[in-house]
Design an enzyme around this catalytic site. Structure first.
Site, PDB file in Angstrom:
ATOM      1  N   GLU A  72       0.743  -1.303   0.170  1.00 36.90           N
ATOM      2  CA  GLU A  72      -0.617   0.377  -0.245  1.00 36.90           C
ATOM      3  C   GLU A  72       1.133   1.360   0.153  1.00 36.90           C
ATOM      4  O   GLU A  72       0.655   2.198  -0.703  1.00 36.90           O
ATOM      5  CB  GLU A  72      -0.891   0.266   1.205  1.00 36.90           C
ATOM      6  CG  GLU A  72      -1.940  -0.440   1.152  1.00 36.90           C
ATOM      7  CD  GLU A  72      -2.965  -0.865   2.428  1.00 36.90           C
ATOM      8  OE1 GLU A  72      -4.116  -0.984   2.364  1.00 36.90           O
ATOM      9  OE2 GLU A  72      -2.828  -0.013   3.590  1.00 36.90           O
ATOM     10  N   LEU A  73       2.193   1.283   0.794  1.00 33.16           N
ATOM     11  CA  LEU A  73       2.866   2.672   0.452  1.00 33.16           C
ATOM     12  C   LEU A  73       3.115   2.612  -0.409  1.00 33.16           C
ATOM     13  O   LEU A  73       3.603   3.961  -1.104  1.00 33.16           O
ATOM     14  CB  LEU A  73       3.980   2.081   1.686  1.00 33.16           C
ATOM     15  CG  LEU A  73       4.840   2.804   1.900  1.00 33.16           C
ATOM     16  CD1 LEU A  73       4.394   4.359   2.310  1.00 33.16           C
ATOM     17  CD2 LEU A  73       5.965   3.291   2.746  1.00 33.16           C
TER      18      LEU A  73
END
Length: 1028
Positions: free
Chosen positions: A103-104
């Protein structure tokens, strides 16, 4: 995201670029919370999620936001794509989650703002993942993932570490996450709040600062609900400009997360539905960046505004509630702290829109004061606040003709900007006032308001403009009421409601003039109404009216009002009016009219014939509908009242008879009693009137009897006590009168009485009127005071709330029995030059709220019992030049809100107790000698409204300390009629040095010019102080 919530990621992952839009999801998320659940979900992240929702935002928090039936990854992936802000909460176990790391990567690639929160880790730990708390996690990833993916994750962590974020260390925040949560929410809000551009406004604006401040203050008090601010005023007065300035204020202060300014264009060729659609589309584009919606989708999109947070919407120039309803579908759908500003010319529309809302504020935008109007005109005409000396007088005349209307000042001033030659000064400028009537932009702005009126409203507007401006409202309404059912003028079916509508639409005003309401109208609106009356042929005056009377006129039957007062021709025959069958209002001031008045229209309602040159009034033969007859200032009417020629016997419906200053009248006939509907009888200044007939007692509807300055009147008839509706009796300067009827005590309906107090009978009369609410005493003497005491005249006036003593130089004291007036609300003393003291009995006036002492130049001290006036809210002491000190007990006035001392040059040090006035909202010390000598710095810093100050020197002699919660600081003085005088209207010149929204201003002498200027001394946050 929590790894367990992302169990379907790998199986469901779509190629990038195929995520659904916010429209497909049906949810528009503001914030995406990236975190590892086992570390922070139940604690910090849950609290952050709640705080974001409280702030009006819509965050995505996997488990709380996932919807049943939707694939988990699909929802999470969509949320990450549509969210405007990403928050990465990096905890000690963060790197263990492949989902958090993936996600990052996506978050950083999106280009959207990412806010890191380092929760019990340091940014350095992210730069060197091979060491520290993340080392073990990355060793596991290397054994299961490709080197490329591991490098991608470690690179993402290094890039995140380069972003300034929030580091949570228990030592920094003392173990309290609340402060951290608030800081993160603040950072998110600052990034979400869009950068709106300020609206363009005229660079030449004057006199609006106070209006902006007052409106902003009202809006800033809104917190938990949606507020509504209405700006009302006539066309061209500056409502749109004010709304733009307020809008720009909040653009700069970034209070609102979304803003929109919508203008209802009345000159547009679009249909009503097309205009609504255009405004709806603009609103959605401004607030949500959505284009081209239709009527069906507008409702759906409007519902999404509840997630936008505080929103500002301006609707400019609304004239129907439906326009508001079509755009604002439901005020309750807007986020907490939102505000809607609506400008309108119609006060009623704004009140209907507000409904029962407790968060509605109405602000009236009024024409500019004279000084501001002159400045604005000069700025457009000369590009300077001051006109060149040779243009000063004519510029002031033109500015005055604009009536303080900014639109007119701007248009006319700009039109004269290039006309500066001597020839222009001689030829063009003198015509500017007349040219104002033809300025298309100004006239069209005003005319639009008129065109929107109903037939009855248009008729009344023209009546007021041409005939009834500055006349008593009650008298005029009675005239209109008499027209109900009138076939010749179509009649006024609802005069009260119609007048209220005109007032609400800012076309007509009502002013209080010595307790009487008068109709007023802006000068340009009056000229508009007069031009309409002339063009329609219904209202004619002066030479145009005379011409109609002299010549054949094809529209005789349309003439409703005829004013011949200033016409060149002064002699007329009654038969000249015969064809004017619709004539309702006739003004014949100074005209010589002969012939048979039976030729004049029977529809006549109002006849004004002042300065009548005749010695005998023609008989009013069958003026059945006449309501008002004014024969003032006609000194030659010695034989007007004779039994054989009663001028009013044909006027059974007469309500108002004015014979002011008819000095030859000696008596009134017995037949006056036939005027059974008469409400007002004005005999002011009839100095030779000797008696009133007993039949005056038959005037059962009489409400006002004015006998002021009837110096020859010997007595009142006993029958006067039979007047059941008489409320006001004025009989000052009736110097020949020696007694009043013994039955005067039966006049229980009399509530207002004005009299001299120089003889015993006057004191007796006062004592008999037990129902009095207001008593006005003029020319009172010490003998009169003695009689008041001896007769116990005040003992039975239990309803008296207001007593005023005017112009009484022979009075050195007040009656000690004044303490018996237990319901007294206001004690007013004006120009009682020899009054030396106030009696101790005033301490018994427990309900007194206002004490006014003006021009009592011999008054030296105030009694100690002043402190016993526990209800006192206003204390005004003006031009009491002998007053040396205030009593120490003044500090006991716990309810005192307003205190003013002016022109008391002998006043010594202020008492220490002054600092105890905790309720004080305004303090004025004007022209009372040195402020330093009064001990201002010693006493005043204890006041709530003084605030914290480091001032050590006060030059000058005038000071106003004002809590702006109490009153607008630009108003400074309470006048006799309870109106307020604008500070700029009092000074010949006012220049503010270092002006600020809040501050202390003092009056100083400018070293160069020698003129008085205002100079700022220091800043105080809680109040505004002005010296004038």
């Amino acid at each position: 995201m929590d790894g367990r919530a992302l169990g379907l990621w790998r199986r469901c992952k779509r190629p990038r670029g195929q995520c659904s839009s916010s429209t497909a999801m049906g949810v528009d998320y503001d914030v995406f919370l990236n975190h590892r659940g086992p570390d922070v979900k139940a604690g910090f992240v849950a609290h952050l999620d709640e705080a974001l929702r409280d702030a009006g935002l819509n965050p995505f928090l996997d488990k709380a936001s996932l919807r049943k039936g939707d694939p988990a990854f699909r929802s999470i992936n969509d949320a990450l794509e549509v969210a405007k802000i990403h928050v990465a909460v990096v905890s000690k176990g963060y790197a263990e989650s492949k989902y958090c790391l993936s996600e990052l990567v996506d978050m950083l690639r999106s280009g959207k703002p990412v806010i890191p929160v380092y929760y019990e880790v340091e940014p350095a730990h992210l730069r060197w993942v091979e060491n520290g708390p993340f080392a073990a996690a990355f060793e596991k990833h290397k054994s299961k993932r490709s080197p490329e993916q591991v490098d991608e994750w470690s690179e993402a962590l290094r890039n995140l570490a380069d972003i300034t974020g929030f580091c949570y260390r228990p030592s920094d925040y003392k173990g309290d996450e609340v402060e951290l949560k608030q800081e993160v929410v603040g950072a998110i809000l600052s990034k979400l709040t869009p950068s709106y551009e300020a609206l363009q406004v005229d660079r030449c604006m004057v006199g609006v600062k106070e209006h902006v401040h007052a409106c902003v203050k009202k809006m800033e008090m809104i917190s938990n609900t949606t507020g509504l601010l209405g700006l009302v005023g006539m066309g061209g007065v500056g409502k749109t400009s004010l709304a733009k300035l307020i809008y720009n204020h909040f653009v700069n202060h970034k209070k609102f997360q979304a803003m929109s300014f919508l203008i209802v264009d009345h000159n547009s060729t679009l249909s009503s539905s097309s205009m609504v659609e255009k405004l709806q589309n603009q609103l959605l584009w401004d607030l949500l960046h959505v284009q081209n919606c239709n009527a069906r989708s507008y409702s759906s999109w409007f519902h999404k505004l509840s997630h936008k947070g505080p929103t500002l919407i301006v609707l400019d120039d609304i004239h129907e509630k439906s326009q508001f309803d079509d755009i604002i579908l439901d005020i309750g759908l807007l986020g907490q702290g939102s505000c809607i500003i609506v400008t309108s010319r119609d006060r009623h529309v704004l009140k209907v829109i507000s409904g029962e809302s407790q968060n509605f504020s109405l602000h009236e935008v009024t024409p500019l004061e004279t000084s501001d109007a002159t400045k604005l005109f000069n700025m457009h005409a000369f590009r300077s606040e001051e006109a060149p000396p040779k243009f000063e007088d004519v510029a002031n005349d033109v500015s005055k003709a604009c009536g303080g209307l900014p639109l007119a000042l701007k248009v006319v001033g700009s039109s004269l900007m290039d006309k500066k030659s001597d020839e222009d000064l001689e030829c063009i400028w003198p015509e500017a006032v007349s040219a104002l009537k033809g300025e298309v932009k100004v006239i069209n702005t005003l005319r639009w308001s008129y065109d929107c009126l109903s037939v009855e409203e248009k008729m009344m507007f023209v009546d007021i403009a041409c005939v009834f401006c500055n006349l008593r409202k009650q008298e005029v309404v009675e005239i209109w009421k008499s027209c109900k059912g009138c076939s010749s003028c179509c009649g006024y079916e609802t005069p009260h409601m119609t007048l209220r509508n005109l007032i609400d639409k800012s076309l007509v005003g009502v002013r209080n003039f010595f307790g009487q309401e008068e109709l007023v109208m802006h000068g340009l609106l009056q000229e508009l109404g007069q031009s309409i009356g002339i063009l329609s042929g219904s209202h004619l005056w002066e030479n145009r009216a005379a011409k109609v009377v002299e010549e054949n006129y094809d529209r005789y039957n349309k003439v409703k009002a005829l004013n011949l007062a200033k016409s060149r021709k002064r002699k007329y025959e009654c038969e000249s009016f015969a064809k004017m069958t619709n004539l309702h209002y006739l003004i014949l001031d100074g005209c010589d009219v002969s012939g048979n008045f039976d030729d004049v229209s029977k529809e006549l309602r109002w006849l004004q014939w002042r300065n009548m040159p005749l010695k005998h009034v023609p008989r009013m033969l069958n003026f059945f509908n006449l309501v008002a007859l004014d024969l003032s200032n006609s000194p030659g009417l010695a034989s007007i009242w004779t039994e054989s020629n009663s001028a009013t016997e044909g006027c059974p419906n007469l309500l108002n008879l004015c014979m002011k200053d008819c000095t030859s009248i000696i008596t009134l006939p017995d037949s006056i009693g036939q005027l059974s509907r008469l409400q007002v009888l004005n005999l002011y200044g009839c100095q030779n009137l000797q008696r009133l007939p007993s039949t005056i007692g038959q005037l059962t509807q009489l409400q006002l009897l004015h006998l002021q300055d009837c110096r020859s009147l010997e007595s009142l008839p006993d029958s006067i006590s039979a007047l059941p509706r008489l409320k006001r009796l004025i009989m000052g300067m009736c110097t020949s009168m020696s007694k009043v009827p013994e039955s005067m005590g039966l006049m229980t309906g009399l509530t207002w009485f004005a009299t001299d107090l120089t003889t015993e009978w006057q004191a007796v009369a006062v004592g008999q009127l037990h129902g009095l609410k207001e008593l006005v005493v003029v020319n009172c003497s010490d003998e009169g005071i003695i009689w008041l005491n001896e007769q116990s005249s005040l003992a039975h006036l239990h309803h008296l709330s207001n007593i005023r003593f005017y112009d009484s130089p022979a009075m050195s004291k007040l009656p000690h029995t004044i303490g018996l007036l237990t319901n007294l609300d206001w004690l007013y003393l004006w120009r009682c030059e020899n009054l030396r003291e106030l009696p101790n009995s005033i301490g018994h006036l427990k309900l007194l709220t206002r004490l006014t002492l003006r021009g009592c130049s011999s008054l030296e001290t105030l009694p100690h019992c002043l402190g016993a006036l526990t209800s006192l809210e206003l204390l005004s002491i003006v031009h009491c030049r002998s007053l040396t000190k205030l009593p120490e007990s003044i500090g006991h006035l716990s309810r005192l809100v307003w205190m003013g001392i002016e022109g008391c040059g002998e006043l010594q040090a202020l008492p220490e107790s002054l600092r105890q006035l905790s309720a004080l909202g305004s303090l004025q010390i004007l022209d009372c000698g040195s402020l330093e000598g009064l001990g201002v710095l010693r006493v005043l810093p204890g006041l709530r409204i003084w605030g914290c100050t480091s001032v050590t020197n006060l030059s000058g002699s005038c000071l106003i300390v004002l809590d702006r919660n109490y009153r607008d600081p630009s108003w400074y003085d309470c006048l006799d009629d309870n109106q307020y005088l604008h500070v700029r209207g009092d000074l010949k010149e006012m220049r503010v040095v270092e002006a600020n929204d809040c501050g202390f201003l003092r009056l100083v002498q400018d070293a160069d010019s020698g003129r008085s200027i205002l100079q700022r001394v220091h800043k105080v946050d809680c109040c505004k102080l002005i010296m004038s």
